[in-house]
Design a protein around this motif. Structure first.
Motif, mmCIF file in Angstrom:
data_model
loop_
_atom_site.group_PDB
_atom_site.id
_atom_site.type_symbol
_atom_site.label_atom_id
_atom_site.label_comp_id
_atom_site.label_asym_id
_atom_site.label_seq_id
_atom_site.Cartn_x
_atom_site.Cartn_y
_atom_site.Cartn_z
ATOM 1 N N VAL A 43 0.833 -1.209 0.000
ATOM 2 C CA VAL A 43 0.000 0.000 0.000
ATOM 3 C C VAL A 43 0.867 1.258 0.000
ATOM 4 N N LYS A 44 1.929 1.250 0.794
ATOM 5 C CA LYS A 44 2.820 2.404 0.838
ATOM 6 C C LYS A 44 3.451 2.672 -0.522
ATOM 7 N N LYS A 45 3.905 1.634 -1.200
ATOM 8 C CA LYS A 45 4.508 1.808 -2.527
ATOM 9 C C LYS A 45 3.473 2.324 -3.518
ATOM 10 N N ALA A 46 2.246 1.812 -3.454
ATOM 11 C CA ALA A 46 1.184 2.280 -4.353
ATOM 12 C C ALA A 46 0.888 3.761 -4.121
ATOM 13 N N ILE A 47 0.877 4.184 -2.863
ATOM 14 C CA ILE A 47 0.638 5.596 -2.542
ATOM 15 C C ILE A 47 1.787 6.456 -3.044
ATOM 16 N N ASP A 48 3.011 5.984 -2.900
ATOM 17 C CA ASP A 48 4.168 6.723 -3.406
ATOM 18 C C ASP A 48 4.042 6.943 -4.915
ATOM 19 N N ILE A 49 3.651 5.904 -5.619
ATOM 20 C CA ILE A 49 3.483 6.008 -7.071
ATOM 21 C C ILE A 49 2.375 6.998 -7.411
ATOM 22 N N ALA A 50 1.237 6.901 -6.706
ATOM 23 C CA ALA A 50 0.109 7.788 -6.982
ATOM 24 C C ALA A 50 0.436 9.231 -6.641
ATOM 25 N N ASP A 51 1.143 9.460 -5.532
ATOM 26 C CA ASP A 51 1.524 10.824 -5.154
ATOM 27 C C ASP A 51 2.395 11.466 -6.232
ATOM 28 N N ALA A 52 3.258 10.658 -6.842
ATOM 29 C CA ALA A 52 4.202 11.186 -7.829
ATOM 30 C C ALA A 52 3.612 11.282 -9.229
ATOM 31 N N ASN A 53 2.733 10.336 -9.586
ATOM 32 C CA ASN A 53 2.305 10.234 -10.984
ATOM 33 C C ASN A 53 0.796 10.122 -11.190
ATOM 34 N N GLY A 54 0.012 10.158 -10.123
ATOM 35 C CA GLY A 54 -1.430 10.048 -10.275
ATOM 36 C C GLY A 54 -1.917 8.625 -10.165
ATOM 37 N N ILE A 55 -3.205 8.492 -9.957
ATOM 38 C CA ILE A 55 -3.785 7.167 -9.717
ATOM 39 C C ILE A 55 -3.712 6.282 -10.955
ATOM 40 N N ALA A 56 -3.704 6.891 -12.150
ATOM 41 C CA ALA A 56 -3.649 6.091 -13.371
ATOM 42 C C ALA A 56 -2.339 5.321 -13.487
ATOM 43 N N ALA A 57 -1.312 5.790 -12.793
ATOM 44 C CA ALA A 57 -0.006 5.120 -12.854
ATOM 45 C C ALA A 57 0.063 3.894 -11.964
#
Length: 258
Positions: A43-57
């Motif tokens: 979950v933490k990694k998914a949030i990091d990705i979304a924070d940086a690139n948006g939920i579509a990423a």
């Protein structure tokens, strides 16, 4: 069978997998990575990705890849992407709450709830892009609802009225949070608050907007209110504060209806 006869495990089975996982009902995978992988880490990694690139990423493949595992490894912990999105939403709501205020400061308490909710949208711009799956049922989401209910606890309202007020305020917070998120994004991309509000276009609008074509908008344009000019001089604060105070006024009037 009454609700009291249902065990926690049986209650968990009634929930979507993502919600059950958020409550801590985790079955350890029988195969695959064990000590290196965890739901919290995913979950933490998914949030990091979304924070940086948006939920579509966010995809199961990308999260797995950045953790150094295969997507199949993730599915042993979280059954689907929708379950991952639900867990991300709940994790984003794990925020520090302010101390409880005395009952006579209920307006301040509700204001803190609205502003705190808006902060979630600003800190995690992707938050509002996740579809609404239904009522909050995960623990951190429910903790936010409980926070909203706190200033209303001792008011002469029934439970339906209390939840209706929470829904009203949460809807306002969501709308303002999404707007503020978009302002933040525009500024990060090189725009300015003045450009976003339209102040830079005030002079042009005064020339282009004619009373014959826009009889109701024309005086508002000419006063500068349309683009947010002279807000401090008018002593009304910003749009968010003004709207929130009027909602709180309405709640106060409703409390005095009898």
């Amino acid at each position: 069978m009454s609700d009291q006869d249902i065990t926690r495990e049986e209650a968990a089975e009634m929930l979507p997998a993502g919600a059950a996982l958020s409550w801590g009902f985790v079955k350890s995978p029988q195969r695959g990575p064990k000590r290196e992988m965890s739901i919290d880490l995913i979950v933490k990694k998914a949030i990091d990705i979304a924070d940086a690139n948006g939920i579509a990423a966010v995809s199961m493949n990308r999260v797995a890849s950045e953790l150094g595992f295969t997507a199949m490894s993730l599915y042993r912990y979280i059954p689907s992407k929708n379950d991952l999105l639900m867990l991300m939403q709940d994790a984003a709501c794990d925020i520090a709450l302010p101390p409880e205020r005395p009952q006579h400061e209920w307006r301040e308490g509700l204001r803190e709830y609205v502003m705190g909710t808006i902060d979630v949208f600003r800190k995690h711009p992707w938050y509002a892009d996740i579809p609404i799956f239904g009522i909050p049922i995960a623990p951190n989401n429910l903790r936010i609802v409980d926070w909203a209910l706190r200033p209303l606890r001792d008011m002469p309202l029934n439970d339906f009225e209390k939840m209706s007020i929470v829904l009203l305020l949460s809807g306002y917070a969501r709308s303002c949070g999404m707007l503020q998120r978009d302002i933040d994004s525009a500024i990060q991309e090189g725009s300015s608050e003045q450009e976003f509000s339209g102040i830079n276009y005030s002079a042009a609008l005064r020339v282009l907007v004619k009373p014959e074509q826009f009889p109701n908008l024309y005086p508002v344009i000419m006063s500068g209110a349309y683009t947010g000019e002279n807000e401090e001089e008018n002593n009304v604060g910003n749009d968010l504060d003004f709207g929130l105070e009027r909602i709180l006024d309405g709640i106060e009037h409703y409390l005095k209806r009898a």
